[in-house]
Design a protein around this motif. Structure first.
Motif, mmCIF file in Angstrom:
data_model
loop_
_atom_site.group_PDB
_atom_site.id
_atom_site.type_symbol
_atom_site.label_atom_id
_atom_site.label_comp_id
_atom_site.label_asym_id
_atom_site.label_seq_id
_atom_site.Cartn_x
_atom_site.Cartn_y
_atom_site.Cartn_z
ATOM 1 N N LEU A 83 29.464 85.249 21.107
ATOM 2 C CA LEU A 83 28.059 84.866 21.075
ATOM 3 C C LEU A 83 27.194 86.010 20.552
ATOM 4 C CD1 LEU A 83 25.913 82.756 21.721
ATOM 5 C CD2 LEU A 83 25.833 83.665 24.056
ATOM 6 N N HIS A 84 27.488 87.248 20.980
ATOM 7 C CA HIS A 84 26.741 88.410 20.492
ATOM 8 C C HIS A 84 26.921 88.563 18.985
ATOM 9 C CE1 HIS A 84 25.006 92.476 20.480
ATOM 10 N NE2 HIS A 84 25.961 92.764 19.618
ATOM 11 N N TRP A 85 28.163 88.422 18.525
ATOM 12 C CA TRP A 85 28.433 88.513 17.081
ATOM 13 C C TRP A 85 27.661 87.444 16.319
ATOM 14 C CZ3 TRP A 85 30.913 84.441 14.535
ATOM 15 C CH2 TRP A 85 31.147 84.648 13.154
ATOM 16 N N LEU A 86 27.701 86.205 16.807
ATOM 17 C CA LEU A 86 27.039 85.100 16.121
ATOM 18 C C LEU A 86 25.527 85.321 16.067
ATOM 19 C CD1 LEU A 86 27.786 82.343 14.834
ATOM 20 C CD2 LEU A 86 27.398 81.293 17.071
ATOM 21 N N THR A 87 24.981 85.901 17.117
ATOM 22 C CA THR A 87 23.536 86.108 17.207
ATOM 23 C C THR A 87 23.074 87.308 16.389
ATOM 24 O OG1 THR A 87 23.584 85.208 19.453
ATOM 25 C CG2 THR A 87 21.605 86.426 18.806
ATOM 26 N N ASN A 88 23.851 88.383 16.391
ATOM 27 C CA ASN A 88 23.359 89.657 15.879
ATOM 28 C C ASN A 88 24.065 90.213 14.649
ATOM 29 O OD1 ASN A 88 21.402 90.441 18.156
ATOM 30 N ND2 ASN A 88 23.277 89.975 19.284
ATOM 31 N N GLU A 89 25.242 89.697 14.299
ATOM 32 C CA GLU A 89 26.039 90.360 13.279
ATOM 33 C C GLU A 89 26.428 89.476 12.099
ATOM 34 O OE1 GLU A 89 29.366 92.322 15.123
ATOM 35 O OE2 GLU A 89 28.152 92.979 16.841
ATOM 36 N N THR A 90 25.731 88.377 11.927
ATOM 37 C CA THR A 90 26.100 87.452 10.844
ATOM 38 C C THR A 90 25.066 87.398 9.726
ATOM 39 O OG1 THR A 90 25.102 85.614 12.072
ATOM 40 C CG2 THR A 90 27.464 85.977 12.381
ATOM 41 N N ARG A 91 24.078 88.272 9.781
ATOM 42 C CA ARG A 91 22.984 88.160 8.800
ATOM 43 C C ARG A 91 23.457 88.393 7.372
ATOM 44 N NH1 ARG A 91 21.940 92.894 11.619
ATOM 45 N NH2 ARG A 91 20.523 91.732 12.989
ATOM 46 N N ASP A 92 24.552 89.116 7.191
ATOM 47 C CA ASP A 92 25.031 89.394 5.829
ATOM 48 C C ASP A 92 26.021 88.343 5.328
ATOM 49 O OD1 ASP A 92 23.527 91.723 5.618
ATOM 50 O OD2 ASP A 92 25.086 92.948 6.565
#
Length: 399
Positions: A19-28
């Motif tokens: 969930l943290h990855w999906l929220t914070n680390e997918t912008r690129d």
């Protein structure tokens, strides 16, 4: 094909980590199919026994209703398939989980280990049992303005998903809805621009070319095509038949133009305007190759029309080469991305002369000089052209 996801082995080893990855680390990550595949892999790494996942998105596209992205265990990227507009009348949709979700269900959950006679009846569940999957779950993904899409997961774990697995998957849905909507709308903007103004103009607009009066000078081969006797046809044919006729005619003309590197800038009633930039190799030759294939397609269309008791369609094409202004023209609030200039006017006048001179395709001397060593052209003499002070030497192309 989109680049496969690059996943750090230690990343996202918990449901909260996913969930943290999906929220914070997918912008690129630009592509939703890659993002979805990476999410499923991270779920596996987090101990959630996902064996298969699908994402079904409704899109606004002139040819397809939507797209399905399917990921399965061992895949590094999702498999994308297009969904036709008539899918809702097909057996694979009727009674399916997608049918239930789009009809308003908030969850479809099926135990695939129990006796099939006791469960839901659909070919999809039989296929999953044949794959030794044990449970399947589907949920809607809610986008803004009430738009509803679909995400599904399946497992081969004995006993299916436990309630902690289901809770973890459901916790992802609001964020997955947000990140998928952003990417779908980005793709939608690109698709709509490609559909209505063409791929090259669409790229320029997305890159910021939206100010009125801005543009560039482009040297290009210009093609203008117009249907003959359309007023008579539209007055005497039923409306739906006229629309079908125009669509068939534009298909016959447009597909060869796109195939040979031309860009259709606009449809004008029963006519079209296209350019072949001279920055491309053999642009003028490509225009004539496109005309050749378009004439073949029109001949085939006229054969079909004859079989249906319809009169053949006649048309005229004018082609010229020259400098054009390529950019934004219009009012303060409504712009058109197009080409203007004397070269465009010349192509338009040549198209109008095709009827007067009894030729289907007329080329200017400037255009013919660039292709006559490779194509057989008929010289039809010098003729006055409305709006131009000197007569223009014209050539007909019969290829």
């Amino acid at each position: 094909m989109n680049a496969p996801p690059n996943i750090a082995p230690a990343a996202g080893h918990s449901a909260a980590g996913v969930l943290h990855w999906l929220t914070n680390e997918t912008r690129d990550q630009r592509f939703i199919d890659n993002l979805f595949a990476e999410m499923c892999i991270r779920l596996q790494q987090a101990g959630i026994p996902v064996k298969r996942g699908t994402l079904h998105m409704l899109i606004q596209h002139p040819q397809w209703l939507g797209a399905r992205m399917m990921w399965a265990d061992g895949m590094r990227e999702a498999e994308i398939s297009r969904v036709d507009f008539d899918v809702r009348e097909r057996s694979e949709f009727i009674g399916s989980p997608a049918n239930e979700i789009f009809d308003g269900a908030t969850e479809v959950r099926e135990n695939l280990e129990r006796d099939p006679a006791l469960g839901r009846k659909h070919a999809l569940y039989d296929e999953m049992r044949a794959m030794r999957l044990t449970e399947y779950v589907a949920w809607p993904l809610y986008h803004t303005l009430g738009k509803r899409h679909l995400v599904t997961f399946a497992t081969d774990r004995p006993g299916g998903f436990d309630e902690a697995h289901i809770a973890a998957l459901k916790s992802l849905l609001p964020v997955l809805a947000l990140v998928s909507e952003i990417r779908i709308k980005n793709r939608l903007a690109r698709t709509l621009l490609e559909t209505y103004v063409g791929s090259h103009a669409g790229e320029l607009i997305l890159a910021g070319a939206t100010r009125r009066g801005t543009g560039t000078t482009v040297r290009a081969a210009i093609l203008i095509c117009d249907l003959r006797d359309f007023t008579k046809i539209s007055d005497n044919w039923p409306r739906d038949d006229v629309i079908d006729l125009l669509n068939d005619y534009f298909d016959a003309m447009s597909e060869p133009i796109a195939k040979y590197g031309g860009e259709i800038l606009k449809f004008i009633g029963d006519g079209l305007l296209a350019i072949f930039p001279l920055s491309q190799p053999a642009a003028c030759a490509n225009l004539l190759h496109a005309v050749t294939e378009a004439r073949q397609a029109m001949a085939a269309l006229n054969e079909r029309n004859k079989e249906n008791g319809r009169a053949p369609l006649n048309y005229g094409i004018g082609a010229h080469v020259g400098d054009v202004m390529y950019g934004n023209i219009g009012s303060r609030s409504r712009l058109d991305f197009t080409v203007i200039g004397p070269a465009v006017n010349m192509a338009s006048r040549l198209e109008a002369l095709t009827k007067q001179l009894g030729r289907t395709v007329l080329l200017s001397r400037a255009f013919a000089d660039l292709v006559k060593s490779d194509f057989e052209l008929e010289r039809v003499g010098e003729h006055p052209v409305r709006g131009f002070s000197e007569p223009v030497e014209l050539f007909a192309y019969h290829g």
